[in-house]
Scaffold this motif. Structure first.
Motif, PDB file in Angstrom:
ATOM      1  N   SER A 121       7.306   1.021   7.973  1.00  0.00           N
ATOM      2  CA  SER A 121       8.481   0.215   7.615  1.00  0.00           C
ATOM      3  C   SER A 121       8.393  -1.210   8.143  1.00  0.00           C
ATOM      4  N   THR A 122       7.428  -1.492   9.044  1.00  0.00           N
ATOM      5  CA  THR A 122       7.262  -2.856   9.542  1.00  0.00           C
ATOM      6  C   THR A 122       6.421  -3.710   8.600  1.00  0.00           C
ATOM      7  N   VAL A 123       5.870  -3.091   7.558  1.00  0.00           N
ATOM      8  CA  VAL A 123       5.060  -3.801   6.566  1.00  0.00           C
ATOM      9  C   VAL A 123       5.803  -3.753   5.233  1.00  0.00           C
ATOM     10  N   PRO A 124       5.953  -4.885   4.533  1.00  0.00           N
ATOM     11  CA  PRO A 124       6.736  -4.900   3.290  1.00  0.00           C
ATOM     12  C   PRO A 124       6.155  -4.000   2.199  1.00  0.00           C
ATOM     13  N   ASN A 125       7.044  -3.336   1.497  1.00  0.00           N
ATOM     14  CA  ASN A 125       6.726  -2.604   0.261  1.00  0.00           C
ATOM     15  C   ASN A 125       5.660  -1.517   0.443  1.00  0.00           C
ATOM     16  N   VAL A 126       5.694  -0.824   1.564  1.00  0.00           N
ATOM     17  CA  VAL A 126       4.788   0.310   1.761  1.00  0.00           C
ATOM     18  C   VAL A 126       5.510   1.588   1.337  1.00  0.00           C
ATOM     19  N   THR A 127       4.857   2.370   0.482  1.00  0.00           N
ATOM     20  CA  THR A 127       5.423   3.637   0.009  1.00  0.00           C
ATOM     21  C   THR A 127       4.848   4.776   0.849  1.00  0.00           C
ATOM     22  N   VAL A 128       5.742   5.602   1.406  1.00  0.00           N
ATOM     23  CA  VAL A 128       5.309   6.716   2.251  1.00  0.00           C
ATOM     24  C   VAL A 128       5.608   8.037   1.545  1.00  0.00           C
ATOM     25  N   LEU A 176      -6.842  12.502  -3.902  1.00  0.00           N
ATOM     26  CA  LEU A 176      -5.687  11.627  -4.113  1.00  0.00           C
ATOM     27  C   LEU A 176      -5.973  10.163  -3.783  1.00  0.00           C
ATOM     28  N   LEU A 177      -7.133   9.881  -3.196  1.00  0.00           N
ATOM     29  CA  LEU A 177      -7.418   8.504  -2.790  1.00  0.00           C
ATOM     30  C   LEU A 177      -7.694   7.592  -3.979  1.00  0.00           C
ATOM     31  N   LYS A 178      -7.094   6.418  -3.936  1.00  0.00           N
ATOM     32  CA  LYS A 178      -7.443   5.361  -4.868  1.00  0.00           C
ATOM     33  C   LYS A 178      -8.820   4.803  -4.499  1.00  0.00           C
ATOM     34  N   PRO A 179      -9.453   4.056  -5.392  1.00  0.00           N
ATOM     35  CA  PRO A 179     -10.669   3.336  -5.006  1.00  0.00           C
ATOM     36  C   PRO A 179     -10.382   2.439  -3.800  1.00  0.00           C
ATOM     37  N   LEU A 180     -11.291   2.417  -2.840  1.00  0.00           N
ATOM     38  CA  LEU A 180     -11.170   1.702  -1.567  1.00  0.00           C
ATOM     39  C   LEU A 180     -10.134   2.331  -0.636  1.00  0.00           C
ATOM     40  N   GLY A 181      -9.701   3.546  -0.979  1.00  0.00           N
ATOM     41  CA  GLY A 181      -8.755   4.257  -0.120  1.00  0.00           C
ATOM     42  C   GLY A 181      -9.451   4.903   1.073  1.00  0.00           C
ATOM     43  N   THR A 182      -8.645   5.253   2.096  1.00  0.00           N
ATOM     44  CA  THR A 182      -9.177   5.823   3.335  1.00  0.00           C
ATOM     45  C   THR A 182      -8.487   7.146   3.661  1.00  0.00           C
ATOM     46  N   TYR A 183      -9.301   8.176   3.858  1.00  0.00           N
ATOM     47  CA  TYR A 183      -8.812   9.482   4.315  1.00  0.00           C
ATOM     48  C   TYR A 183      -9.158   9.610   5.794  1.00  0.00           C
ATOM     49  N   VAL A 190      -3.023   7.427  -3.771  1.00  0.00           N
ATOM     50  CA  VAL A 190      -2.543   6.665  -2.618  1.00  0.00           C
ATOM     51  C   VAL A 190      -3.709   5.917  -1.963  1.00  0.00           C
ATOM     52  N   ASP A 191      -3.338   4.942  -1.110  1.00  0.00           N
ATOM     53  CA  ASP A 191      -4.358   4.148  -0.424  1.00  0.00           C
ATOM     54  C   ASP A 191      -4.839   4.803   0.870  1.00  0.00           C
ATOM     55  N   ILE A 192      -3.951   5.541   1.527  1.00  0.00           N
ATOM     56  CA  ILE A 192      -4.274   6.124   2.833  1.00  0.00           C
ATOM     57  C   ILE A 192      -3.767   7.562   2.883  1.00  0.00           C
ATOM     58  N   VAL A 193      -4.610   8.476   3.361  1.00  0.00           N
ATOM     59  CA  VAL A 193      -4.195   9.862   3.611  1.00  0.00           C
ATOM     60  C   VAL A 193      -4.420  10.153   5.091  1.00  0.00           C
ATOM     61  N   LEU A 194      -3.345  10.586   5.768  1.00  0.00           N
ATOM     62  CA  LEU A 194      -3.428  10.961   7.182  1.00  0.00           C
ATOM     63  C   LEU A 194      -3.265  12.475   7.268  1.00  0.00           C
ATOM     64  N   MET A 221       0.824  -1.210   0.000  1.00  0.00           N
ATOM     65  CA  MET A 221       0.000   0.000   0.000  1.00  0.00           C
ATOM     66  C   MET A 221       0.862   1.265   0.000  1.00  0.00           C
ATOM     67  N   SER A 222       0.194   2.411  -0.174  1.00  0.00           N
ATOM     68  CA  SER A 222       0.878   3.706  -0.147  1.00  0.00           C
ATOM     69  C   SER A 222       0.156   4.636   0.815  1.00  0.00           C
ATOM     70  N   VAL A 223       0.933   5.491   1.488  1.00  0.00           N
ATOM     71  CA  VAL A 223       0.404   6.373   2.527  1.00  0.00           C
ATOM     72  C   VAL A 223       0.915   7.784   2.301  1.00  0.00           C
ATOM     73  N   LEU A 224       0.024   8.765   2.404  1.00  0.00           N
ATOM     74  CA  LEU A 224       0.416  10.172   2.411  1.00  0.00           C
ATOM     75  C   LEU A 224       0.197  10.704   3.817  1.00  0.00           C
ATOM     76  N   VAL A 225       1.252  11.255   4.432  1.00  0.00           N
ATOM     77  CA  VAL A 225       1.127  11.812   5.776  1.00  0.00           C
ATOM     78  C   VAL A 225       1.577  13.265   5.746  1.00  0.00           C
ATOM     79  N   HIS A 226       0.736  14.144   6.254  1.00  0.00           N
ATOM     80  CA  HIS A 226       1.085  15.556   6.358  1.00  0.00           C
ATOM     81  C   HIS A 226       1.909  15.792   7.623  1.00  0.00           C
TER      82      HIS A 226
END
Length: 366
Positions: free
Chosen positions: A204-211, A267-274, A249-253, A182-187
């Protein structure tokens, strides 16, 4: 941290570690407390009224004693977070009456046990959530909000652990269900969820997560290794993210609110969470500003539920303090803390302490 800040941090850390070996003060006990007649007193930072820094005062108050189900903790370090700045300004919903002692997290040593408390002993090293009152030499808090800390965790690390890491974990894993790839955007990636840094460490504890992260330019050097793609918070980060990941991205914080709400949803993908977990755009100066509040509220994109269902997007909010103190989820949070301490023991996460300050210096940083 600048060299000056590092030196101050080292000096204050030594003060914390040596506190238990201090000689008894004249008229007081070996624990640093003072007596007036039969009443024991302690030092505390008191907010006399909502507003600027001049509303904070270091004063003496009656020392609390534990009630049934509470622990009394001799505080060695307490956390200072953005929510504390908002409290100082009165920039929160239903603020309590002043005067009050701010602060929601601390670490220290158990000094006394209330009736019916089990599982703890006097002398235990602990960290705790407190519903205000953490900025004091002694606090009392219910046992369900107290957690033992590992032997190798310093008091300053423990005071920086609960708010940041529990908030980050809850949003990523309990609300957004972060998974591999998954991918995450954090402000405010350079801020405390150093909440942005707690988010990055947990990702970083989850494989292949893009931040993806946004932060002020002067913070980039310190956080560049913990974020995959880093952007200036004032730049057009929407286009920058889409240039790298066309779908978004999959998640926006989002701890900013205002016009970032609409940008995050776009910016959310389908099934993404803001997830909205703060509103720092409403804080633009030393005191509360009605103009900043109105501007931020006006810029929030009005959410159309039909559009959410058509685009398969999820919008959520998260408040750790409400979950703990108003909604009775202390048991859930204890399970999360246990998982986080396991990750700490495995050296997969580590609290980031921006700086250390003596109690007398709180006004200088808030």
């Amino acid at each position: 941290m600048a060299k000056e800040g590092v030196e101050k941090a080292e000096e204050t850390e030594q003060m914390i570690e040596k506190e238990t070996s201090k000689e008894p003060a004249e008229g007081g006990g070996g624990d640093g407390s003072h007596r007036l007649g039969d009443t024991q007193e302690m030092r505390a930072v008191v907010l006399a009224g909502f507003g600027g820094l001049n509303k904070l005062r270091l004063t003496r108050r009656a020392m609390p004693e534990p009630q049934d189900g509470e622990l009394k903790i001799r505080v060695k370090a307490c956390g200072l977070n953005f929510i504390d700045l908002m409290v100082r300004q009165g920039n929160i919903d239903n603020p309590p009456k002043t005067p009050l002692v701010p602060g929601f997290e601390c670490s220290g040593i158990v000094e006394a046990l209330g009736d019916s408390v089990k599982g703890y002993e006097i002398g235990d090293r602990v960290m705790a959530f407190v519903n205000y009152n953490a900025w004091a030499e002694v606090v009392c808090t219910p046992v369900e909000f107290v957690y033992k800390i590992p032997d190798d965790m310093s008091f300053s690390e423990a005071a920086a652990f609960p708010m940041n890491f529990v908030t980050a974990y809850m949003m990523l894993f309990e609300v957004a269900n972060l998974r591999e790839g998954m991918s995450v955007l954090v402000h405010s990636a350079g801020g405390g969820v150093v909440q942005g840094q707690a988010v990055a460490q947990l990702c970083s504890t989850v494989p292949n997560v893009t931040v993806f992260g946004t932060a002020s330019t002067f913070k980039h050097e310190a956080i560049k290794d913990s974020v995959t793609h880093l952007f200036d918070r004032n730049a057009d980060y929407v286009q920058e993210v889409k240039r790298i990941s066309a779908e978004g991205v999959d998640i926006v914080l989002d701890c900013l609110c205002g016009d970032n709400t609409g940008k995050g949803l776009s910016l959310l993908k389908p099934l993404g969470t803001y997830i909205l977990y703060g509103s720092s755009n409403m804080v633009t100066g030393e005191t509360k500003s009605f103009f900043s509040f109105a501007k931020s509220w006006w810029q929030v994109e009005k959410v159309n539920p039909i559009k959410l269902y058509e685009e398969n997007k999820v919008i959520a909010g998260f408040s750790l303090l409400n979950l703990l103190f108003k909604q009775g989820r202390a048991g859930l949070i204890r399970g999360v803390v246990d998982k986080l301490l396991g990750l700490y023991t495995q050296k997969k996460i580590k609290p980031v302490v921006d700086s250390l300050w003596a109690l007398e210096e709180v006004r200088a940083v808030l």
